[in-house]
Every structure is written in structure tokens, then in C-alpha cells.
Design a protein around this motif. Sequence first.
Motif, PDB file in Angstrom:
ATOM      1  N   MET A 131       0.834  -1.200   0.000  1.00  0.00           N
ATOM      2  CA  MET A 131       0.000   0.000   0.000  1.00  0.00           C
ATOM      3  C   MET A 131       0.867   1.247   0.000  1.00  0.00           C
ATOM      4  O   MET A 131       0.619   2.209  -0.725  1.00  0.00           O
ATOM      5  CB  MET A 131      -0.938   0.008   1.219  1.00  0.00           C
ATOM      6  CG  MET A 131      -1.983  -1.088   1.180  1.00  0.00           C
ATOM      7  SD  MET A 131      -3.342  -0.781   2.330  1.00  0.00           S
ATOM      8  CE  MET A 131      -2.518  -0.807   3.907  1.00  0.00           C
ATOM      9  N   VAL A 132       1.912   1.194   0.825  1.00  0.00           N
ATOM     10  CA  VAL A 132       2.780   2.370   0.947  1.00  0.00           C
ATOM     11  C   VAL A 132       3.436   2.703  -0.388  1.00  0.00           C
ATOM     12  O   VAL A 132       3.571   3.872  -0.750  1.00  0.00           O
ATOM     13  CB  VAL A 132       3.847   2.137   2.045  1.00  0.00           C
ATOM     14  CG1 VAL A 132       4.924   3.203   1.973  1.00  0.00           C
ATOM     15  CG2 VAL A 132       3.188   2.136   3.404  1.00  0.00           C
ATOM     16  N   SER A 133       3.783   1.641  -1.140  1.00  0.00           N
ATOM     17  CA  SER A 133       4.446   1.924  -2.414  1.00  0.00           C
ATOM     18  C   SER A 133       3.486   2.593  -3.392  1.00  0.00           C
ATOM     19  O   SER A 133       3.915   3.315  -4.284  1.00  0.00           O
ATOM     20  CB  SER A 133       5.024   0.635  -3.003  1.00  0.00           C
ATOM     21  OG  SER A 133       3.977  -0.129  -3.551  1.00  0.00           O
ATOM     22  N   GLY A 134       2.188   2.368  -3.211  1.00  0.00           N
ATOM     23  CA  GLY A 134       1.227   3.025  -4.102  1.00  0.00           C
ATOM     24  C   GLY A 134       0.877   4.435  -3.665  1.00  0.00           C
ATOM     25  O   GLY A 134       0.334   5.218  -4.444  1.00  0.00           O
ATOM     26  N   LEU A 135       1.206   4.748  -2.406  1.00  0.00           N
ATOM     27  CA  LEU A 135       0.769   6.036  -1.859  1.00  0.00           C
ATOM     28  C   LEU A 135       1.279   7.265  -2.616  1.00  0.00           C
ATOM     29  O   LEU A 135       0.505   8.179  -2.868  1.00  0.00           O
ATOM     30  CB  LEU A 135       1.173   6.142  -0.390  1.00  0.00           C
ATOM     31  CG  LEU A 135       0.126   5.703   0.638  1.00  0.00           C
ATOM     32  CD1 LEU A 135       0.653   5.889   2.043  1.00  0.00           C
ATOM     33  CD2 LEU A 135      -1.169   6.480   0.454  1.00  0.00           C
ATOM     34  N   PRO A 136       2.592   7.319  -2.957  1.00  0.00           N
ATOM     35  CA  PRO A 136       3.078   8.537  -3.627  1.00  0.00           C
ATOM     36  C   PRO A 136       2.282   8.852  -4.887  1.00  0.00           C
ATOM     37  O   PRO A 136       1.989  10.018  -5.162  1.00  0.00           O
ATOM     38  CB  PRO A 136       4.530   8.204  -3.974  1.00  0.00           C
ATOM     39  CG  PRO A 136       4.908   7.133  -3.028  1.00  0.00           C
ATOM     40  CD  PRO A 136       3.672   6.356  -2.737  1.00  0.00           C
ATOM     41  N   VAL A 137       1.928   7.798  -5.633  1.00  0.00           N
ATOM     42  CA  VAL A 137       1.167   8.025  -6.861  1.00  0.00           C
ATOM     43  C   VAL A 137      -0.177   8.644  -6.519  1.00  0.00           C
ATOM     44  O   VAL A 137      -0.567   9.691  -7.057  1.00  0.00           O
ATOM     45  CB  VAL A 137       0.957   6.686  -7.604  1.00  0.00           C
ATOM     46  CG1 VAL A 137       0.167   6.931  -8.877  1.00  0.00           C
ATOM     47  CG2 VAL A 137       2.288   6.030  -7.883  1.00  0.00           C
ATOM     48  N   THR A 138      -0.887   7.992  -5.598  1.00  0.00           N
ATOM     49  CA  THR A 138      -2.235   8.460  -5.273  1.00  0.00           C
ATOM     50  C   THR A 138      -2.204   9.839  -4.631  1.00  0.00           C
ATOM     51  O   THR A 138      -3.030  10.696  -4.940  1.00  0.00           O
ATOM     52  CB  THR A 138      -2.916   7.445  -4.342  1.00  0.00           C
ATOM     53  OG1 THR A 138      -2.860   6.168  -4.970  1.00  0.00           O
ATOM     54  CG2 THR A 138      -4.347   7.824  -4.083  1.00  0.00           C
ATOM     55  N   ILE A 139      -1.228  10.053  -3.745  1.00  0.00           N
ATOM     56  CA  ILE A 139      -1.160  11.361  -3.092  1.00  0.00           C
ATOM     57  C   ILE A 139      -0.814  12.444  -4.103  1.00  0.00           C
ATOM     58  O   ILE A 139      -1.413  13.521  -4.108  1.00  0.00           O
ATOM     59  CB  ILE A 139      -0.148  11.330  -1.927  1.00  0.00           C
ATOM     60  CG1 ILE A 139      -0.737  10.505  -0.778  1.00  0.00           C
ATOM     61  CG2 ILE A 139       0.165  12.745  -1.446  1.00  0.00           C
ATOM     62  CD1 ILE A 139       0.175  10.335   0.406  1.00  0.00           C
ATOM     63  N   SER A 140       0.135  12.154  -5.005  1.00  0.00           N
ATOM     64  CA  SER A 140       0.459  13.134  -6.049  1.00  0.00           C
ATOM     65  C   SER A 140      -0.778  13.472  -6.856  1.00  0.00           C
ATOM     66  O   SER A 140      -1.093  14.642  -7.107  1.00  0.00           O
ATOM     67  CB  SER A 140       1.514  12.575  -7.003  1.00  0.00           C
ATOM     68  OG  SER A 140       2.701  12.304  -6.326  1.00  0.00           O
ATOM     69  N   LEU A 141      -1.473  12.422  -7.257  1.00  0.00           N
ATOM     70  CA  LEU A 141      -2.664  12.608  -8.074  1.00  0.00           C
ATOM     71  C   LEU A 141      -3.707  13.421  -7.314  1.00  0.00           C
ATOM     72  O   LEU A 141      -4.233  14.418  -7.817  1.00  0.00           O
ATOM     73  CB  LEU A 141      -3.229  11.234  -8.452  1.00  0.00           C
ATOM     74  CG  LEU A 141      -4.535  11.217  -9.229  1.00  0.00           C
ATOM     75  CD1 LEU A 141      -4.343  11.865 -10.586  1.00  0.00           C
ATOM     76  CD2 LEU A 141      -5.037   9.786  -9.393  1.00  0.00           C
ATOM     77  N   ALA A 142      -3.966  13.001  -6.078  1.00  0.00           N
ATOM     78  CA  ALA A 142      -5.041  13.621  -5.306  1.00  0.00           C
ATOM     79  C   ALA A 142      -4.703  15.065  -4.942  1.00  0.00           C
ATOM     80  O   ALA A 142      -5.533  15.958  -5.104  1.00  0.00           O
ATOM     81  CB  ALA A 142      -5.303  12.802  -4.046  1.00  0.00           C
ATOM     82  N   ALA A 143      -3.468  15.287  -4.475  1.00  0.00           N
ATOM     83  CA  ALA A 143      -3.116  16.640  -4.024  1.00  0.00           C
ATOM     84  C   ALA A 143      -3.172  17.622  -5.188  1.00  0.00           C
ATOM     85  O   ALA A 143      -3.772  18.700  -5.075  1.00  0.00           O
ATOM     86  CB  ALA A 143      -1.728  16.635  -3.394  1.00  0.00           C
ATOM     87  N   GLY A 144      -2.581  17.236  -6.314  1.00  0.00           N
ATOM     88  CA  GLY A 144      -2.584  18.126  -7.469  1.00  0.00           C
ATOM     89  C   GLY A 144      -3.992  18.433  -7.928  1.00  0.00           C
ATOM     90  O   GLY A 144      -4.360  19.587  -8.159  1.00  0.00           O
ATOM     91  N   ALA A 145      -4.792  17.359  -8.029  1.00  0.00           N
ATOM     92  CA  ALA A 145      -6.161  17.551  -8.503  1.00  0.00           C
ATOM     93  C   ALA A 145      -6.944  18.407  -7.516  1.00  0.00           C
ATOM     94  O   ALA A 145      -7.706  19.293  -7.910  1.00  0.00           O
ATOM     95  CB  ALA A 145      -6.843  16.202  -8.691  1.00  0.00           C
TER      96      ALA A 145
END
Lengths: 352, 345
Positions: free
Chosen positions: B123-137
Motif C-alpha cells: 500500500m505504501v508503495s502506491g501512496l506517492p502516486v495516489t497522493i500526487s494525483l489527489a493533491a494536485g487535482a
Amino acid sequence: MPDTLLDVADLRIHFPTSDGLVKAVDGISFSLERGQTLGIVGESGSGKSVTSLGIMGLHHGTNAQITGHIKLDGEELVGATPGRVRELRGSKMAMIFQDPLSSLHPYYTIGAQIAEAYLVHNQVGKKVAHKHAIDLLGRVGIPQPASRADDYPHQFSGGMRQRAMIAMALSCDPELLIADEPTTALDVTVQAQILDLIWDLQQEYHSAVIIITHDLGVVAELSDDILVMYAGRMAEYGSAEDTFDQPGHPYTWGLLASMPRIDEARLERLVPIKGTPPSLINVPSGCAFHPRCRYAGFTGGRSQTEVPELREVSPGHLAACHLTGDQRRKFRTELVLEETEASTARMTQGEA
Amino acid sequence: MTARAPAPHPVITFIVRRLIATVFLLIVVSMITFAIFFLLPRLAGQTTRGLASQYIGRNPTPAAVHAIEQQLGLDAPLPVQYGRFLRGIVLGEHFNAGTSKAYCPPPCFGYSFKNQQPVWPMMVSGLPVTISLAAGAAILWLVGGVAIGVISALRRGTLFDRFSMGVALAGVSLPIFFTGLIALELFSYKWPIFPNVQFVPFTQNPLLWARNLVLPWIVLAFLYAALYARLTRAGMLETMSEDYIRTARAKGLPERTVIFKHGLRAALTPIVTIFGMDIGLLLGGAILTEVTFSLHGLGLFTVEAIQNQDLPEILGVTLLAAFFIVIANLVVDVLYAVVDPRVRR
Ligand SMILES: Nc1ncnc2c1ncn2[C@@H]1O[C@H](COP(=O)(O)OP(=O)(O)OP(=O)(O)O)[C@@H](O)[C@H]1O
Ligand code: SF4
Ligand SMILES: [Mg+2]
């Protein structure tokens, strides 16, 4: 030489709407000296607020069509640039409103809101402005002003909120203060305190004050002059004494009759004038009051066809009515007798 | 005379109270999630053996199933199982799946026998992607939506207002799959302004990171920006007719101050709440966006976990999502207390 501060001449404020042209204010003239108080009285919808917002330049940005003259200290405000009127607003002229809770911003402290009014017109720092706000709160009778300045409006009582509004209005020592029904939203006991406060402050600042109300009783003691408005027009304009002692317009008679009496402890406070206020789009022909006036039949049809001009009923005391002086005195006397009888009847009934 | 400690600021006390409540809430949420995954299947008639085989994934050997059943203590009472699960989070846990032995270090949110890996690191390895996506959006839609809403409200009835509200209506009703594929088709293939969208860590190359995320950001933000523009417009129209706006004008404040300091300030308050909620629930939108753009974040991880019926992974993601929502709620409450003084009691 009179020290005239505000001179309003033939002011008209019309709003084009999809239903037609709303003539909210239609030819109002009055003048006000420094240190004097004008009471503007009239039923709901008679154009009192529209008039005062017009003086303050607060119709800017709406579709209002304003003509006539508003001269503040000699300066014409009708047609002045919005920027210039904004400069005067809050500094030279200030206004307090009917409902102090909704008129204060819920998210800023009382102190900050007062300081803001001072800051915008004076080149001072925030600290100085805050200190000034505390001073003002003290002066309008808020206890412990230094700590109460950090309160939010919802932490104040109704009367204290109106005091805070007054403090805000006074922050730049305005020469003209307009109070639009300043006590309507308050408890009866608080009402008198607020009126006293306005009176005291006026003595202190020597400013000109306009008090707007439905209730002649409110302005009776405070005002020097009284302007009675009906359907956006002037019904009567004169000194407070003249208006109370020898009112010249049948509409004013009605207002006086609906005033609460001190000598009668009655519960139904108002004897409203029969009928409803007129439409401001299709204003009744002739005298706008004629559909509700019991004397409209005594003017030989002129009440229905001819708009009555303002005429002097005594020196410096104007009324817009077609009745002759003799008729006026006769009807007025009859009316007073009628009222006295009725109130005596009520009192004896109450004793029985 | 002893000096009394000054009373803490009301916002501080409010935050402390809400923090304590949040800890309790998290415990309750984890219990409920746990119960859903462990208890409901049994109530539905699932045997412990059947459950164990789901843990392993597809085509398990009977020996492995038995080992899991033992290992997880699936026949132990539920509180015992829950206690063990909590202990795993704090202390880690050893799994013995018969054929393979594995250690799941703390925080152990379960072990995926299917992938032969602890769930947490995946899960942690997927977090940067999701957080980048979510924060930017989120930044994009908040700023964009609010700005469009304010302008629309101030220029009500103009061409700008009608056009942007029309687009907003479309934005609210179009699904991400649709807008995402259109965006890919147009800007990645037809006019390759943003060719081969794939995740590049920010630390590796910030420029490429941003460039590759532009399309997913816009697609995800579009949906929300539309909603925020409409909300802001409605809120501004309402607040600008409030009495306190008239007061602000009566003070002689410049119109700019009236609009932003007095009008927008009040109109933004409900938006802050909705924003916090949306952030908490963002995983839903992220799933669709990640699938559409094949970004290997938490969303895609979730989809794969469900497709593989990998129960420990699903449990882990569910807990993490619940955790996000609870935290988002906390942040919203605190923000609300900061922006609306009437909330602090
Ligand atoms: N922007 C506007 N557009 C159209 N009509 C308006 C507008 N503003 C005010 N009016 C109308 O002008 C009339 C006079 O309103 P105003 O608020 O001045 O009455 P008022 O004498 O202050 O009454 P109240 O005692 O209830 O405060 C009302 O009929 C109102 O509907
Ligand atoms: S002009 Fe006629 S209708 Fe109007 S107030 Fe006088 S008597 Fe009444
Ligand atoms: Mg009014």
C-alpha cells in the motif's frame, strides 16, 4: 446663517423591474443642519430605507435610477464618482441598520470590524485602530471593552450589538449619522437605552442625525424635524412640535392615532390605518393616499385626479393635501374628540 | 499570590477534544471493518476453511488452507482475533502458511498469501502516486472551481457565467472514464502534448512528475471543479446579498475588500467542509483515474485486490480508506472551528 450639512432636493429613486418601474422614492426634499435630528416616518414600503441608502450611495451596482440632488456639505453626491462617494461613506456619513445581528459579519470579532472602519479612512496601524475600537466600545457603554472587543457578534446581546454598530458608525466621527430603524429588532427596555445613547452621542459630536422609523413615538422626543413619507412621496414635513401639535395631513393623523399612549395601558399597541400600503408601480392617481383616506370625498374630486403639492399649513410646516385650512381644522377637531371619547370608553370598560 | 495559567485558546481545546474523539472513532472503525471481514462471512454460512481459502487466493492447496486456518486462528472468538490483529499492527506478526513462512513487520495490516508479501509495504508503495494525483487535482479543482464560481456570481447572467455553468453541468454529469479516455485520445495520441502518461516520482524529476500528471489531474479535478464552481457561485450570490455586506460597503471599504474579505470569506465556509469530505472520499475518484491512466497507485492496487479476491489486501485498503475519511473529518472539524467562530463551544 443656518449650518446646513445635508440638502436633498427632488430626489427620485426608481427601479426598473420586469413588472414595471418601481417608484420607490419620488420627489423628496429636505435639509438638515449640523447638530439637528430629522425623523423620517412612514409605513413599511414607503421608501425610507431606499432614501437613506441613496444618500449613502449604496444603490451603486444595482439598477437604481437616481435623479435630483443630494448635497452633503455643499458637495453634490448624485452623479459623483463611486470612488468619491466611497471615501465619504463611513467617514463623513455613516449608517446603522435595523438588525444588528445580521448586519455584523459573523466571522470577525467586534473589535476587528470596528477597527476596519477606522483603518480604511485613516493612515494608522492596526494597533492604533484596535485601541480606537476599544475606546469607542467603551464610549457606547460596553463594559470591559478591551476584552469584549475580542468577542464575536454571536457572543453579544442584541442591545450590545446595536451599541457596537453605533461604535462602528462613529469610528471616523461622521458629520451625518443615519439610523435606519435602529431599535426595531430590540427589546422594549433596550430600545430606550439605544435612543438615549444616540441622543447623547449627538450632543457630544454635534453631528446631524436622521432617524428612520415606523413609530412616531420613537422620534417624538429626539427629532427637531419630522418628514412623513407615503408611497415614496412627502406627505408632511415640519418641525416636530408642529407635526405633533397641528399635523396637517390625514395620513399623519392616522399615524398619530396609532401611536401607543402612555396614559392607556393597552395591549393592542397599534390602531393601524385602514387598508394596505399602495403599489409603487401603479401608484394611485391624484393623492396616493386617497383610497385609504376618509376625507378624500371632501376635495371636489381633486384627491383622485390631482397630485397635491406641498403647501405651507403654517410657517415652515408643509403638507401635501387638498383640504383647505378650515376643513383641516374642522376634521382634526372632530377626530381628536372621537379619539378622546373612544379612549375614555375603553378606560371605563377596563375599570368595570 | 500565584499566577494562574492562562486559559488555552478555544480553538486549542476544541482540537484536543476532537483528537481524543478521533482516536476512539478510529478504534471503533477498525472494529467494524474487522467485524465485516471476519464475522459477516461466517454469519453468511461461510466455514472457517472457506474463509481461509479466500485468504490464500485462488486454487489453494488443502494443506495451505489448513495452515492459514490455524495460523490466523479463524476459529478463535472474534475479540481474540481482533486483539491479535491489533497486536500485529503494533508488534508485527509471523505467518506460517505451511509451505512458506513469512514475517510481517509492524505495522502489520495483514499478509497477502497470494502475493507472498505483507500488505502494508504494498500500500505504501502506491501512496506517492495516489497522493500526487489527489493533491494536485484537489488544489486544481479548489482554486479553479472557486475562482470560476466567484467570477460567475459577480458577473451573473453574462456570457462567462452561462458558459462556465454549462460546462460545469457537463462536468458534474460526465464520468471519469469518459472524460479520461477523451483526454487521452486527444492530448496523448492525436496531439501528443502529454505522451505516455506514467508516474515519475517527484524526487526523481519534478518536471516530468508534473508533466505526466497534468492530464490525470485535469480529468480528476474537472469532475470536482464543476461542483465547486456551482457551489461557490450559489454561496457568493447568497452572501453578497447579506446585511453584513451592506455594512461593509457602508463603512466605505473598497469593493475588492467587500467581495473577498467579507463575501468570499463567508461563502467559503461550507466549501471547506465539503472539500474535507471530498478529500477523504477521494480514493473513489482516484481508482477510476488510476485505472484509466494505468497509474500504479492505491486505486489500481484496490482494483487488483478485488479482482484477485485477496482478502487481506482488501481489508488493508478498507482500513486505510476509513482512516483517511476519519482524519479528513477531523481536519474539516478543526478547519471549521478556525473559520467559523460560532462552532467553537
Ligand atoms: N432594488 C430594488 N428593486 C426594486 N424595488 C425595490 C428595490 N429596493 C427597494 N425596492 C422597493 O422600494 C420600496 C420601498 O422600500 P424601502 O425599503 O425603502 O421601504 P421602507 O420604508 O424602508 O420600509 P420598512 O419600514 O419596511 O423598512 C419597497 O416596495 C421595495 O420593494
Ligand atoms: S389630498 Fe385628499 S386623499 Fe390626500 S390626504 Fe388630502 S384629503 Fe386625503
Ligand atoms: Mg426600511
